[in-house]
Design a protein around this motif. Structure first.
Motif, PDB file in Angstrom:
ATOM      1  N   ALA A 180       0.839  -1.215   0.000  1.00  0.00           N
ATOM      2  CA  ALA A 180       0.000   0.000   0.000  1.00  0.00           C
ATOM      3  C   ALA A 180       0.867   1.255   0.000  1.00  0.00           C
ATOM      4  N   ARG A 181       0.428   2.267  -0.742  1.00  0.00           N
ATOM      5  CA  ARG A 181       1.061   3.589  -0.717  1.00  0.00           C
ATOM      6  C   ARG A 181      -0.050   4.624  -0.834  1.00  0.00           C
ATOM      7  N   VAL A 182       0.163   5.803  -0.236  1.00  0.00           N
ATOM      8  CA  VAL A 182      -0.880   6.837  -0.274  1.00  0.00           C
ATOM      9  C   VAL A 182      -0.634   7.805  -1.438  1.00  0.00           C
ATOM     10  N   TYR A 183      -1.679   8.075  -2.198  1.00  0.00           N
ATOM     11  CA  TYR A 183      -1.605   9.034  -3.307  1.00  0.00           C
ATOM     12  C   TYR A 183      -2.822   9.951  -3.257  1.00  0.00           C
ATOM     13  N   THR A 184      -2.843  10.932  -4.164  1.00  0.00           N
ATOM     14  CA  THR A 184      -3.920  11.922  -4.180  1.00  0.00           C
ATOM     15  C   THR A 184      -4.769  11.745  -5.431  1.00  0.00           C
ATOM     16  N   ILE A 185      -6.066  11.918  -5.279  1.00  0.00           N
ATOM     17  CA  ILE A 185      -6.929  11.923  -6.465  1.00  0.00           C
ATOM     18  C   ILE A 185      -6.714  13.282  -7.122  1.00  0.00           C
ATOM     19  N   VAL A 197      -4.262  10.037 -11.252  1.00  0.00           N
ATOM     20  CA  VAL A 197      -3.284  10.176 -10.176  1.00  0.00           C
ATOM     21  C   VAL A 197      -1.961  10.606 -10.801  1.00  0.00           C
ATOM     22  N   ASP A 198      -1.282  11.596 -10.175  1.00  0.00           N
ATOM     23  CA  ASP A 198       0.037  12.024 -10.638  1.00  0.00           C
ATOM     24  C   ASP A 198       1.102  11.363  -9.776  1.00  0.00           C
ATOM     25  N   PHE A 199       1.951  10.561 -10.403  1.00  0.00           N
ATOM     26  CA  PHE A 199       3.006   9.845  -9.679  1.00  0.00           C
ATOM     27  C   PHE A 199       4.333  10.553  -9.880  1.00  0.00           C
ATOM     28  N   LEU A 200       4.995  10.886  -8.768  1.00  0.00           N
ATOM     29  CA  LEU A 200       6.367  11.389  -8.863  1.00  0.00           C
ATOM     30  C   LEU A 200       7.289  10.189  -9.076  1.00  0.00           C
ATOM     31  N   ILE A 201       8.110  10.277 -10.118  1.00  0.00           N
ATOM     32  CA  ILE A 201       9.083   9.205 -10.354  1.00  0.00           C
ATOM     33  C   ILE A 201      10.359   9.622  -9.623  1.00  0.00           C
ATOM     34  N   HIS A 202      10.508   9.115  -8.397  1.00  0.00           N
ATOM     35  CA  HIS A 202      11.654   9.528  -7.571  1.00  0.00           C
ATOM     36  C   HIS A 202      12.733   8.450  -7.601  1.00  0.00           C
ATOM     37  N   PRO A 203      13.972   8.809  -7.207  1.00  0.00           N
ATOM     38  CA  PRO A 203      15.047   7.814  -7.243  1.00  0.00           C
ATOM     39  C   PRO A 203      14.890   6.778  -6.126  1.00  0.00           C
ATOM     40  N   GLY A 204      15.612   5.683  -6.221  1.00  0.00           N
ATOM     41  CA  GLY A 204      15.618   4.658  -5.171  1.00  0.00           C
ATOM     42  C   GLY A 204      14.674   3.518  -5.484  1.00  0.00           C
ATOM     43  N   ASP A 205      14.871   2.414  -4.759  1.00  0.00           N
ATOM     44  CA  ASP A 205      14.027   1.244  -4.952  1.00  0.00           C
ATOM     45  C   ASP A 205      12.673   1.532  -4.297  1.00  0.00           C
ATOM     46  N   SER A 206      11.591   1.279  -4.996  1.00  0.00           N
ATOM     47  CA  SER A 206      10.290   1.661  -4.446  1.00  0.00           C
ATOM     48  C   SER A 206       9.198   0.772  -5.022  1.00  0.00           C
ATOM     49  N   VAL A 207       7.984   0.961  -4.514  1.00  0.00           N
ATOM     50  CA  VAL A 207       6.830   0.215  -5.023  1.00  0.00           C
ATOM     51  C   VAL A 207       6.033   1.092  -5.994  1.00  0.00           C
ATOM     52  N   GLY A 208       5.583   2.274  -5.478  1.00  0.00           N
ATOM     53  CA  GLY A 208       4.692   3.125  -6.256  1.00  0.00           C
ATOM     54  C   GLY A 208       5.376   3.694  -7.501  1.00  0.00           C
ATOM     55  N   ALA A 209       6.548   4.329  -7.303  1.00  0.00           N
ATOM     56  CA  ALA A 209       7.234   4.960  -8.436  1.00  0.00           C
ATOM     57  C   ALA A 209       7.660   3.895  -9.448  1.00  0.00           C
ATOM     58  N   ARG A 210       8.130   2.754  -8.942  1.00  0.00           N
ATOM     59  CA  ARG A 210       8.550   1.662  -9.843  1.00  0.00           C
ATOM     60  C   ARG A 210       7.354   1.163 -10.666  1.00  0.00           C
ATOM     61  N   TRP A 350       6.232  12.053   2.902  1.00  0.00           N
ATOM     62  CA  TRP A 350       7.237  11.001   2.762  1.00  0.00           C
ATOM     63  C   TRP A 350       8.374  11.354   3.698  1.00  0.00           C
ATOM     64  N   ARG A 351       9.237  10.368   3.961  1.00  0.00           N
ATOM     65  CA  ARG A 351      10.398  10.647   4.818  1.00  0.00           C
ATOM     66  C   ARG A 351      11.618  10.049   4.162  1.00  0.00           C
ATOM     67  N   ARG A 352      12.678  10.831   4.091  1.00  0.00           N
ATOM     68  CA  ARG A 352      13.918  10.329   3.482  1.00  0.00           C
ATOM     69  C   ARG A 352      14.335   9.033   4.154  1.00  0.00           C
ATOM     70  N   GLY A 353      14.513   7.985   3.361  1.00  0.00           N
ATOM     71  CA  GLY A 353      14.991   6.707   3.892  1.00  0.00           C
ATOM     72  C   GLY A 353      13.885   5.796   4.412  1.00  0.00           C
ATOM     73  N   ALA A 354      12.657   6.297   4.531  1.00  0.00           N
ATOM     74  CA  ALA A 354      11.567   5.456   5.054  1.00  0.00           C
ATOM     75  C   ALA A 354      10.700   4.956   3.910  1.00  0.00           C
ATOM     76  N   VAL A 355      10.224   3.730   4.054  1.00  0.00           N
ATOM     77  CA  VAL A 355       9.437   3.090   3.000  1.00  0.00           C
ATOM     78  C   VAL A 355       7.951   3.156   3.358  1.00  0.00           C
ATOM     79  N   GLY A 356       7.117   3.583   2.409  1.00  0.00           N
ATOM     80  CA  GLY A 356       5.667   3.500   2.580  1.00  0.00           C
ATOM     81  C   GLY A 356       5.115   4.314   3.738  1.00  0.00           C
ATOM     82  N   LEU A 357       5.604   5.536   3.934  1.00  0.00           N
ATOM     83  CA  LEU A 357       5.126   6.369   5.042  1.00  0.00           C
ATOM     84  C   LEU A 357       3.609   6.584   4.941  1.00  0.00           C
TER      85      LEU A 357
HETATM   86  C1  LIG Z   1      -1.806  12.054   1.947  1.00  0.00           C
HETATM   87  C2  LIG Z   1      -0.677  11.754   0.963  1.00  0.00           C
HETATM   88  C3  LIG Z   1      -0.848  12.027  -0.385  1.00  0.00           C
HETATM   89  C4  LIG Z   1       0.175  11.781  -1.304  1.00  0.00           C
HETATM   90  N1  LIG Z   1      -0.019  12.036  -2.637  1.00  0.00           N
HETATM   91  C5  LIG Z   1       0.949  11.762  -3.536  1.00  0.00           C
HETATM   92  C6  LIG Z   1       0.738  11.953  -4.947  1.00  0.00           C
HETATM   93  O1  LIG Z   1      -0.352  12.328  -5.378  1.00  0.00           O
HETATM   94  N2  LIG Z   1       1.775  11.694  -5.790  1.00  0.00           N
HETATM   95  C7  LIG Z   1       3.000  11.227  -5.332  1.00  0.00           C
HETATM   96  O2  LIG Z   1       3.903  10.993  -6.146  1.00  0.00           O
HETATM   97  N3  LIG Z   1       3.219  11.009  -4.015  1.00  0.00           N
HETATM   98  C8  LIG Z   1       2.219  11.252  -3.112  1.00  0.00           C
HETATM   99  N4  LIG Z   1       2.428  11.011  -1.780  1.00  0.00           N
HETATM  100  C9  LIG Z   1       3.759  10.571  -1.351  1.00  0.00           C
HETATM  101  C10 LIG Z   1       3.980   9.070  -1.521  1.00  0.00           C
HETATM  102  O3  LIG Z   1       3.028   8.340  -0.766  1.00  0.00           O
HETATM  103  C11 LIG Z   1       5.393   8.721  -1.019  1.00  0.00           C
HETATM  104  O4  LIG Z   1       6.365   9.408  -1.756  1.00  0.00           O
HETATM  105  C12 LIG Z   1       5.645   7.225  -1.054  1.00  0.00           C
HETATM  106  O5  LIG Z   1       6.802   6.956  -0.308  1.00  0.00           O
HETATM  107  C13 LIG Z   1       5.830   6.724  -2.478  1.00  0.00           C
HETATM  108  O6  LIG Z   1       5.954   5.326  -2.423  1.00  0.00           O
HETATM  109  P1  LIG Z   1       7.088   4.556  -3.239  1.00  0.00           P
HETATM  110  O7  LIG Z   1       6.695   3.126  -3.195  1.00  0.00           O
HETATM  111  O8  LIG Z   1       7.327   5.231  -4.542  1.00  0.00           O
HETATM  112  O9  LIG Z   1       8.383   4.767  -2.349  1.00  0.00           O
HETATM  113  P2  LIG Z   1       8.714   3.970  -0.986  1.00  0.00           P
HETATM  114  O10 LIG Z   1       8.811   2.511  -1.247  1.00  0.00           O
HETATM  115  O11 LIG Z   1       7.747   4.415   0.047  1.00  0.00           O
HETATM  116  O12 LIG Z   1      10.138   4.546  -0.622  1.00  0.00           O
HETATM  117  C14 LIG Z   1      11.326   4.062  -1.251  1.00  0.00           C
HETATM  118  C15 LIG Z   1      12.438   5.075  -1.045  1.00  0.00           C
HETATM  119  O13 LIG Z   1      12.130   6.244  -1.797  1.00  0.00           O
HETATM  120  C16 LIG Z   1      12.170   7.378  -0.961  1.00  0.00           C
HETATM  121  N5  LIG Z   1      11.158   8.347  -1.391  1.00  0.00           N
HETATM  122  C17 LIG Z   1       9.819   8.293  -1.200  1.00  0.00           C
HETATM  123  N6  LIG Z   1       9.226   9.394  -1.704  1.00  0.00           N
HETATM  124  C18 LIG Z   1      10.211  10.160  -2.213  1.00  0.00           C
HETATM  125  C19 LIG Z   1      10.260  11.432  -2.853  1.00  0.00           C
HETATM  126  N7  LIG Z   1       9.168  12.163  -3.038  1.00  0.00           N
HETATM  127  N8  LIG Z   1      11.462  11.913  -3.269  1.00  0.00           N
HETATM  128  C20 LIG Z   1      12.601  11.221  -3.064  1.00  0.00           C
HETATM  129  N9  LIG Z   1      12.622  10.006  -2.445  1.00  0.00           N
HETATM  130  C21 LIG Z   1      11.450   9.488  -2.030  1.00  0.00           C
HETATM  131  C22 LIG Z   1      11.885   6.848   0.441  1.00  0.00           C
HETATM  132  O14 LIG Z   1      12.389   7.711   1.427  1.00  0.00           O
HETATM  133  C23 LIG Z   1      12.577   5.517   0.409  1.00  0.00           C
HETATM  134  O15 LIG Z   1      13.957   5.663   0.674  1.00  0.00           O
HETATM  135  C24 LIG Z   1       1.413  11.251  -0.848  1.00  0.00           C
HETATM  136  C25 LIG Z   1       1.573  10.952   0.520  1.00  0.00           C
HETATM  137  C26 LIG Z   1       0.540  11.188   1.421  1.00  0.00           C
HETATM  138  C27 LIG Z   1       0.743  10.860   2.891  1.00  0.00           C
END
Ligand SMILES: Cc1cc2nc3c(=O)[nH]c(=O)nc-3n(C[C@H](O)[C@H](O)[C@H](O)COP(=O)(O)OP(=O)(O)OC[C@H]3O[C@@H](n4cnc5c(N)ncnc54)[C@H](O)[C@@H]3O)c2cc1C
Length: 360
Positions: A180-185, A197-210, A350-357
């Motif tokens: 599970a990951r939280v995003y915005t409508i 939904v707008d997804f930020l493609i951020h660096p690092g291993d991840s679920v949502g961005a990947r 989100w938090r630097r270094g934390a997964v799935g905040l």
């Molecule tokens: C209420 C709410 C609404 C949100 N809406 C959106 C949205 O509409 N679009 C969106 O893109 N995100 C949104 N987010 C943020 C998103 O949930 C987090 O960025 C989440 O960690 C993405 O999951 P992931 O699987 O990509 O990365 P994770 O698996 O959670 O994290 C993997 C690694 O990537 C790092 N990481 C996570 N986010 C970022 C980032 N922004 N920049 C750099 N490194 C990062 C983590 O610290 C970790 O080290 C929202 C969060 C909340 C709480």
């Protein structure tokens, strides 16, 4: 005071808690934060929401929910059960609802969604359109966020959640639980049955961005929601967001009344990440490019927010970005400026270094 709502459906659950008085204030605060009118009669607390009523009876140790329709009842059961689970966690409460819809196993807040369109807004922001059935509840209850449920490398074929007897989502199998990951409508069209939904493609291993990087039409995900609270109405807003808060901020700029005034700061990686936002308001928008500073390490967004003088009159502060920046802004608003909880919301997205905040 709201008028009493129609109480077509009703249910209750016992509250077998030894220390209920110890948690009751926090449970009550949480329920009120979802726009409930609260009142107390002896040992009973009553909460009136726009979509139904709830009560907590501390003498008879029982909580009750009633609402005019299934969605309203499901929402109230979810709010009550979540509040009890969170604040009475140390007693591992066992909640079992009896009454209307107690046998229901369909999870009202869940939809399976199918990708219909994928496009890039900028180099790092990807907009994905999803189609699903009966999306009207995503326009209700004031929340604009969703919990997205993704297949992963380890769980490529997840089993979706069902409604537990406690009124909360239950997972049919731990081995096949989606991530599970939280995003915005970002956009919602109930009639057409689509959510964007707008997804930020951020660096690092991840679920949502990947997942977003390899998304293609036909792929399926799960969606639960809406989650979050309604943004308080005000005539002036101070807003701040990084790229993760930008979808919510942009949606507010597009939907707040035209006479709304204020200032918004948006942190982006570089000028290439600016987006065209159809700002329907008088809120001034300032883009703050990091220009090489890694996300989460630039303090200019929080500094910009702190530099703005708080006006007199109806005002609201809204902030969504990395956890450290959110803490700085929250301390400034709530501590230094002594603003109330109903005047500000500074959230860690989100938090630097934390997964799935926040996705738990
Ligand atoms: C209420 C709410 C609404 C949100 N809406 C959106 C949205 O509409 N679009 C969106 O893109 N995100 C949104 N987010 C943020 C998103 O949930 C987090 O960025 C989440 O960690 C993405 O999951 P992931 O699987 O990509 O990365 P994770 O698996 O959670 O994290 C993997 C690694 O990537 C790092 N990481 C996570 N986010 C970022 C980032 N922004 N920049 C750099 N490194 C990062 C983590 O610290 C970790 O080290 C929202 C969060 C909340 C709480």
């Amino acid at each position: 005071m709201r008028e009493a709502s129609v109480s077509g459906l009703a249910c209750e659950a016992r509250l077998n808690l030894r220390n209920l008085p110890h948690y009751i204030d926090r449970i009550s605060d949480r329920l009120q934060s979802f726009d409930a009118d609260a009142s107390r009669e002896g040992q009973r607390l009553d909460f009136r929401f726009a979509f139904g009523d709830a009560s907590l009876d501390m003498e008879r140790l029982v909580m009750r929910a009633n609402a005019a329709d299934r969605d309203g009842l499901a929402r109230i059961k979810d709010l009550l059960a979540t509040a009890v689970e969170v604040y009475a966690k140390e007693e591992s409460p066992e909640i079992v609802w009896t009454g209307d819809l107690a046998e229901e196993t369909r999870l009202a807040q869940f939809r399976e969604m199918v990708v219909t369109q994928v496009g890039d807004l900028t180099r790092h922001m990807r907009r994905i359109r999803f189609a699903g059935e009966d999306l009207s509840r995503f326009a209700k209850f004031g929340g604009m966020h969703i919990r997205m449920l993704f297949p992963t490398r380890d769980v490529p074929d997840p089993l979706w959640p069902v409604l537990g007897s406690n009124g909360l989502p239950g997972w049919p199998s731990d081995d096949r639980r989606p991530a599970a990951r939280v995003y915005t409508i970002r956009a919602l069209d109930v009639e057409m049955g689509i959510i964007e939904v707008d997804f930020l493609i951020h660096p690092g291993d991840s679920v949502g961005a990947r997942w977003a990087m390899q998304a293609a039409p036909g792929m399926k995900i799960g969606m639960m929601g809406p989650v979050g609270r309604r943004v308080r109405p005000a005539s002036w807003y101070l807003m701040g967001a990084d790229e993760t808060g930008l979808p919510a901020l942009a949606r507010m700029l597009e939907t707040l009344p035209a006479e709304t005034k204020g200032v918004a700061f948006i942190e982006i990686a570089d000028d290439g990440e600016r987006q065209v936002v159809d700002n329907a308001t008088g809120i001034e928008v300032h883009w703050l490019p990091r220009n090489g500073v890694p996300a989460g390490l630039d303090d200019r967004l929080a500094r910009a927010i702190r530099s703005v003088a708080w006006p007199t009159g109806s005002a609201f502060g809204w902030f969504a970005a990395e956890a450290a920046a959110a803490t700085t802004v929250r301390e400034h608003w709530r501590g230094t400026l002594a603003l109330g909880r109903n005047e500000t919301l500074a959230a860690a997205y989100w938090r630097r270094g934390a997964v799935g905040l926040m996705a738990g």
